[in-house]
Motif scaffolding. Structure first.
Motif, PDB file in Angstrom:
ATOM      1  N   ASP A 148       0.579  -1.430  -0.202  1.00  0.00           N
ATOM      2  CA  ASP A 148       0.051   0.127  -0.296  1.00  0.00           C
ATOM      3  C   ASP A 148       0.802   1.234  -0.127  1.00  0.00           C
ATOM      4  OD1 ASP A 148      -3.161   1.360   0.647  1.00  0.00           O
ATOM      5  OD2 ASP A 148      -0.568   2.268   0.936  1.00  0.00           O
ATOM      6  N   GLN A 149       0.544   2.010  -0.842  1.00  0.00           N
ATOM      7  CA  GLN A 149       1.216   3.129  -0.897  1.00  0.00           C
ATOM      8  C   GLN A 149       1.475   4.218   0.006  1.00  0.00           C
ATOM      9  OE1 GLN A 149       3.412   3.409  -3.331  1.00  0.00           O
ATOM     10  NE2 GLN A 149       4.458   4.957  -2.741  1.00  0.00           N
ATOM     11  N   ARG A 150      -0.015   4.443   0.814  1.00  0.00           N
ATOM     12  CA  ARG A 150       0.189   5.492   1.903  1.00  0.00           C
ATOM     13  C   ARG A 150       0.969   4.439   2.968  1.00  0.00           C
ATOM     14  NH1 ARG A 150      -5.778   5.423   2.438  1.00  0.00           N
ATOM     15  NH2 ARG A 150      -5.640   3.565   1.821  1.00  0.00           N
ATOM     16  N   ASP A 151       1.025   3.469   3.180  1.00  0.00           N
ATOM     17  CA  ASP A 151       1.831   2.892   4.144  1.00  0.00           C
ATOM     18  C   ASP A 151       3.698   2.734   4.212  1.00  0.00           C
ATOM     19  OD1 ASP A 151      -0.523   1.789   4.786  1.00  0.00           O
ATOM     20  OD2 ASP A 151      -0.754  -0.116   4.699  1.00  0.00           O
ATOM     21  N   TYR A 152       3.411   2.943   2.605  1.00  0.00           N
ATOM     22  CA  TYR A 152       4.698   3.231   1.765  1.00  0.00           C
ATOM     23  C   TYR A 152       5.380   3.678   2.302  1.00  0.00           C
ATOM     24  CZ  TYR A 152       8.706   2.040  -0.757  1.00  0.00           C
ATOM     25  OH  TYR A 152      10.243   1.491  -1.432  1.00  0.00           O
TER      26      TYR A 152
ATOM     27  N   GLU B  44      11.772   1.248  -4.806  1.00  0.00           N
ATOM     28  CA  GLU B  44      10.735   2.466  -5.081  1.00  0.00           C
ATOM     29  C   GLU B  44       8.998   2.912  -5.012  1.00  0.00           C
ATOM     30  OE1 GLU B  44      12.680   4.714  -6.271  1.00  0.00           O
ATOM     31  OE2 GLU B  44      14.508   3.474  -6.851  1.00  0.00           O
ATOM     32  N   GLU B  45       8.343   2.409  -5.090  1.00  0.00           N
ATOM     33  CA  GLU B  45       7.604   1.587  -4.638  1.00  0.00           C
ATOM     34  C   GLU B  45       6.601   0.586  -3.736  1.00  0.00           C
ATOM     35  OE1 GLU B  45       4.659   3.841  -7.720  1.00  0.00           O
ATOM     36  OE2 GLU B  45       5.144   2.281  -9.519  1.00  0.00           O
ATOM     37  N   ALA B  46       5.583   0.997  -3.762  1.00  0.00           N
ATOM     38  CA  ALA B  46       4.539  -0.011  -3.342  1.00  0.00           C
ATOM     39  C   ALA B  46       3.716  -0.918  -4.438  1.00  0.00           C
ATOM     40  CB  ALA B  46       3.172   0.248  -2.352  1.00  0.00           C
ATOM     41  N   TYR B  47       3.794  -2.502  -4.275  1.00  0.00           N
ATOM     42  CA  TYR B  47       3.066  -2.713  -5.431  1.00  0.00           C
ATOM     43  C   TYR B  47       1.971  -3.242  -4.432  1.00  0.00           C
ATOM     44  CZ  TYR B  47       1.879  -7.048  -8.261  1.00  0.00           C
ATOM     45  OH  TYR B  47       1.808  -7.428  -9.173  1.00  0.00           O
ATOM     46  N   GLY B  48       0.592  -2.565  -5.830  1.00  0.00           N
ATOM     47  CA  GLY B  48      -0.765  -2.628  -5.258  1.00  0.00           C
ATOM     48  C   GLY B  48      -1.669  -3.972  -6.510  1.00  0.00           C
TER      49      GLY B  48
ATOM     50  N   ILE C 270       9.742  -2.810   6.439  1.00  0.00           N
ATOM     51  CA  ILE C 270       9.288  -2.883   5.346  1.00  0.00           C
ATOM     52  C   ILE C 270       9.309  -4.454   4.934  1.00  0.00           C
ATOM     53  CG2 ILE C 270       8.715  -2.953   2.602  1.00  0.00           C
ATOM     54  CD1 ILE C 270       9.245   0.348   3.029  1.00  0.00           C
ATOM     55  N   ILE C 271       8.902  -5.519   4.876  1.00  0.00           N
ATOM     56  CA  ILE C 271       8.897  -6.508   4.726  1.00  0.00           C
ATOM     57  C   ILE C 271       7.766  -7.204   3.425  1.00  0.00           C
ATOM     58  CG2 ILE C 271       7.885  -8.839   5.576  1.00  0.00           C
ATOM     59  CD1 ILE C 271       7.415  -8.041   8.350  1.00  0.00           C
ATOM     60  N   ASN C 272       8.983  -7.446   2.520  1.00  0.00           N
ATOM     61  CA  ASN C 272       8.653  -7.990   1.154  1.00  0.00           C
ATOM     62  C   ASN C 272       7.379  -8.938   1.207  1.00  0.00           C
ATOM     63  OD1 ASN C 272       7.748  -7.728  -1.239  1.00  0.00           O
ATOM     64  ND2 ASN C 272       9.551  -7.858  -2.352  1.00  0.00           N
ATOM     65  N   VAL C 273       6.286  -9.499   0.909  1.00  0.00           N
ATOM     66  CA  VAL C 273       5.324 -10.391   0.715  1.00  0.00           C
ATOM     67  C   VAL C 273       5.230 -11.143  -0.430  1.00  0.00           C
ATOM     68  CG1 VAL C 273       4.610 -10.469   3.281  1.00  0.00           C
ATOM     69  CG2 VAL C 273       3.576  -9.352   1.268  1.00  0.00           C
TER      70      VAL C 273
END
Length: 925
Positions: A400-404, A425-429, A414-417
């Motif tokens: 989520d970009q706002r969380d990011y 660079e940015e979150a994956y939505g 930040i944990i990537n799942v």
RNA sequence: GCGGAUGUGGUGAAAUUGGUAGACACGCCAGACUUAGGAUCUGGUGCCGAGAGGUAUGCGGGUUCGAGUCCCUCCAUCCGCACCA
């Protein structure tokens, strides 16, 4: 001979009035058609040219449907409660009812001049006690109803109360925010105050605490509109968020039906989409996270992405979240408190719009992850809204970009799942991919993982699947004077309904239209004897919002005089719902949603036989004003013309558009306009004129760009204005107002009248048979106009009429057999001119409106040949007339044999020849 | 920020299902008529070019025999966002 357009306006308007031409009654043997305009708020500025746009279109359509044999209901009224009248009352002490009546009188006068075919005997005014009596009555029905989730409709509260006293709330299927369970014994042991507190959680109209924008200095609640960057527009005082006991309507109970009902409506996709987004259905799960060090305290969050459960690195609570006070640790207390205070000064919209400015504070508290048992810090931040979901989120920066952004800003982990996805660079939505780093979800597709995570959460008893709506229950009380009083009194603090026979509760007189010193609504100023009916300890001091009266007004038109019911059963059975509704799209999510909600409720209760109010909806675009500007040299009273201003430092000031003609300022009128300009000096263009700048913006008094229809009607007549507003462009498109083209339409009407003159210039037409060409023009026109009106293309009809008149003029057509049906085609747009010319044809007065729409004859339009465009590789080079009966191979043979074809082929052999009958021939080489 | 829409001549626009881009008007230019007018009528008018022709529907790309129209990216403008109506 010429027609005096001003005179015929008056003549026919009087004729229609005297003959009650627009009055309609139910006629069982005639099909009904209901054409409705969104009724206006009668503002002090009067009707501007934007208002009639929709009214003209609906009037044209109503007239068209009458010609087509329908019994057409076409009423008008006023949405006459509202803030401007109240503001004016505050300033002047004048009762808003008086100003409102004056404004209505002015509106009526302006509307009448345009020749609308409204049945004024059906007029409604939301502010009249005869009308709001029934608004109050409907409110009572909401109060006395709950939403039964098994029959999926509203049902009487008595059923629910009976169930409570026999079984408690066990097995009760009701839409409610009441979460605890109680038995019949418990219920019966409670006193009425305790019982009512529970019932409020079930009623469709109920009292609860809601957040409002509170301005302590003004002692009043403000709309977001009335606030600019945390300060009131009036007086620039600070505004804060405050909880207040308010009436609401449980529209959320109807969220699913409001969503599903859209599918069958003939509304634009755009507006349906806006409503869908407003309702904002999202599926996901509620998950409980235990708060560390607090027994039995679990934080409930809503997520649409349970698949990212193992990507959670922090939790965020809305600053208004009730848990904050309990969980915040001693050392963070002050910081959190200050943060809450600063946030309370921002409106919700500011909070949502301002994403660049990231803010938030740590509470010192932690939750325990329900599956991997890790500690997760709890923060509070203003990007989480208390009004949506549970007012708390699990933050998953990778998804989520706002969380990011928040995680990056505060350096949170930040944990990537997401397997193989780069989140540097940015979150994956996106909802496509494979989950990893996530225990039992590893290796699953995102969509599978969502389902599986829900299942695991439910198995572990840590939450449940949940459908959430962005739609909020609608706050129904206002701390204002000029609105409907509630049919409510209080006894021991319990709200009670006033009996039907004591309705309406009329607005009491007050000494001022302001809140009281203690911040109570204006009605609290009233004394007991100011009320026409007073009961209990006190009356309700709030009033209803603007949308109360407008949520059902279309029903009252069906039966405006009824004293026993808000609408008679027989009337509503005949007229049913609105067939065509025209109004501005600024109502996309407000009025239109509330009206649908009330309609569904009244249907549930068996009062009306349909559950959608408006079958077909057209949103007319806004007519924008063309503002004019002058340029004043800073610190001087000298004004520089547009093309010379670059040499000076100037301020751009609005100037009244009435002082400007063709962008040239009338200097003398300008000096007389405002006292401070009396001594103004000017730097002019080389040709000695003052040239103004312009901009297209919303029409408003403060921009001095308001154009009223009055002067134009005075000059050109109503029919010219009606046609011109339609001719401006597609109804649904917004467009700037500009009167430059109006002479074209006026000229058309004059040209039309000339068809009715003989060679000596007398009113005289030929009875003999028209030529084939004349018949063809007529029938072509009938077909086009019918097609255009059936798809609500009001602007192209005007062009079609112009073409017809131009062609008939060229054909020197003066034949009654053509002109009579032509008048019928013209009459929806130019009813005065059409009736006048109808009379000139020697036909019975007023008969044009009673005629039948002409039927076109296909045989008149059959063409033997067609002028084919011949293109080479898609580019049109020349045209060739070809017999339409020729078969394809012969056409191609003919084409290939043409000298012109060979010239364009330049010796090449065509690879392919595309032949579309009656359209085009394309030669590909 | 979220949601919705709109971009075509000097201007408002038309092109309904992918098939001659600019119908119909305004404005402008030229002319006629005339006790001169904000009247009426005639012709011309997207842009470049003398012409042939070229070029053109916000920018860039794609699909197609053919795109203003369908698809993708971007830009600009307007509307709504819960107490303005």
């Amino acid at each position: 001979m010429e027609i005096d357009f001003q005179a015929i306006d008056k003549k026919w308007q009087l004729y229609w009035l005297e003959h009650h031409s627009n009055k309609v009654v139910e006629e069982a043997n005639k099909p009904k058609y209901y054409v409705l305009d969104m009724f206006p708020y009668p503002s002090g500025a009067g009707l501007h040219v934007g208002h009639p746009l929709g009214y003209i279109a609906s009037d044209i359509y109503a007239r068209y449907k009458r010609l087509k044999g329908f019994n057409v209901l076409h009423p008008m009224g006023y949405d006459s409660f509202g803030l401007p009248a109240e503001q004016y009352a505050i300033q002047t002490g004048q009762h808003p009812a008086i100003t409102t009546e004056q404004n209505i009188a002015r509106y009526r006068q302006q509307l009448d001049r345009l020749g609308f075919s409204y049945d004024w005997t059906r007029q409604v005014k939301t502010s009249s006690p005869e009308y709001y009596r029934w608004t109050q009555w409907i409110f009572k029905q909401f109060f006395n109803a709950y939403y039964n989730t098994s029959s999926d409709k509203a049902c009487p509260m008595e059923e629910l109360i009976a169930a409570f006293s026999t079984n408690g709330n066990q097995g009760v299927n009701a839409f409610s925010d009441y979460e605890k369970m109680f038995t019949a014994e418990e219920w019966n042991s409670w006193n009425d105050v305790e019982q009512e507190a529970v019932l409020q959680s079930y009623r469709l109209a109920f009292l609860s605490e809601t957040w409002v924008n509170w301005c302590p200095k003004l002692g009043t609640v403000l709309a977001n509109d009335e606030i600019i960057s945390g300060l009131s527009v009036r007086g620039s005082h600070p505004v804060e968020q405050k909880k207040m006991m308010q009436w609401s309507m449980r529209i959320k109970a109807y969220a699913d039906r409001l969503l599903a009902g859209l599918d069958d409506l003939d509304w634009s996709d755009a507006i349906k989409e806006q409503q869908r987004n407003w309702i904002g259905k999202s599926e996901g799960a509620n998950v409980f996270f235990d708060v560390e060090g607090h027994n039995n305290l679990a934080l409930e969050i809503f997520t649409t992405r349970p698949d990212t459960l193992f990507g959670v690195t922090f939790m965020v609570l809305a600053p208004e979240h009730p848990f904050l006070e309990q969980i915040v640790t001693e050392e963070h207390k002050e910081e959190v408190k200050n943060y809450q205070l600063s946030v309370s000064k921002r409106t919700e919209r500011d909070r949502q719009a301002d994403v660049h400015h990231i803010s938030g504070v740590f509470t010192g508290a932690f939750v325990i992850h329900p599956f991997n048992k890790t500690s997760i810090p709890i923060w509070t931040a203003d990007y989480v809204l208390s009004t949506y979901g549970t007012g708390a989120v699990m933050s998953v920066p990778c998804g989520d970009q706002r969380d990011y952004s928040f995680a990056k800003h505060f350096n949170l982990p930040i944990i990537n799942v997401f397997k193989g996805i780069d989140i540097e660079e940015e979150a994956y939505g996106e909802k496509v991919g494979i989950i990893e780093n996530s225990s039992f979800l590893d290796g699953l597709e995102i969509k599978e993982a969502i389902t599986f995570a829900c299942q695991k959460i439910e198995e572990a008893n840590r939450g449940n699947r949940k459908v959430n709506f962005r739609l909020r229950d609608a706050v129904f009380s206002r701390q204002r004077y000029w609105g409907e009083p509630f049919p409510v009194y209080y006894e021991k603090g319990i709200p009670k309904m006033i009996a039907d026979e004591n309705l309406p509760i009329e607005l009491p007189n007050v000494d001022a239209y302001l809140p009281t010193a203690s911040g109570e609504p204006p009605l609290a100023r009233s004394r007991k004897e100011d009320w026409n009916h007073f009961q209990g300890d006190r009356m309700e001091y709030n009033t209803m919002p603007g949308w109360a009266g407008s949520s059902w007004y279309f029903l009252r038109y069906l039966d405006p005089e009824n004293k026993d019911s808000f609408v008679g059963k027989d009337k509503v059975a005949y007229w049913k719902n609105v067939d065509l509704y025209i109004g501005g799209n600024e109502h996309a999510t407000g009025h239109l949603l509330y009206a649908r909600f009330w309609t569904k409720f009244l249907y549930d209760m068996g009062f009306i036989p349909f559950n959608e109010p408006f079958k077909k909806l057209i949103n007319q675009g806004m007519i924008l004003g063309r503002s004019s500007f002058v340029y004043r040299i800073k610190g001087e009273n000298t004004f520089v013309s547009l093309n010379k201003k670059k040499d000076y430092s100037t301020d751009q000031l609005h100037v009244d558009v009435n002082l400007v003609d063709n962008d040239k300022l009338n200097l003398q009128e300008f000096k007389n306009w405002l006292p401070e300009y009396a001594d103004a000096t000017f730097i002019l263009e080389d040709d000695g004129t003052y040239c103004c700048g312009f901009e297209v913006e919303k029409m408003s008094k403060s921009k001095f760009n308001v154009q009223t229809p009055d002067a134009l009607v005075e000059k050109f007549g109503a029919d010219t204005l009606r046609m011109y507003e339609m001719f401006l462009g597609p109804l649904e498109q917004s467009k700037p107002w500009d009167t430059k083209g109006i002479t074209g339409v006026h000229g058309f009407l004059k040209k039309t009248t000339r068809l009715f003159l003989d060679t000596t210039g007398s009113w005289n037409t030929l009875a003999e048979d028209p030529t084939k060409e004349m018949w063809k023009v007529l029938h072509k026109t009938i077909r086009k106009i019918q097609d255009d009106l059936d798809r609500y293309s009001f602007n192209t009809v005007v062009s079609t009429l112009m073409i017809a008149v131009n062609e008939l003029t060229d054909l020197k057509c003066n034949h009654k057999q053509i002109l009579q049906p032509l008048l019928v085609l013209l009459s929806p747009y130019a009813p005065h001119t059409a009736e006048e010319l109808w009379e000139k044809l020697g036909l019975p007065s007023g008969g044009c409106a009673l005629a039948s729409f002409p039927v076109y004859d296909e045989a008149m339009l059959v063409e033997a040949s067609y002028e084919y465009p011949i293109s080479f590789n898609g580019k049109m080079r020349f045209t060739q007339s070809i017999d339409l009966h020729l078969p394809e191979n012969e056409v191609i043979e003919l084409i290939m044999g043409l000298e012109n074809t060979q010239k364009h082929l330049e010796g090449k052999t065509p690879k392919k020849v595309i032949f579309v009958k009656g359209k085009i021939i394309n030669i590909v080489s």
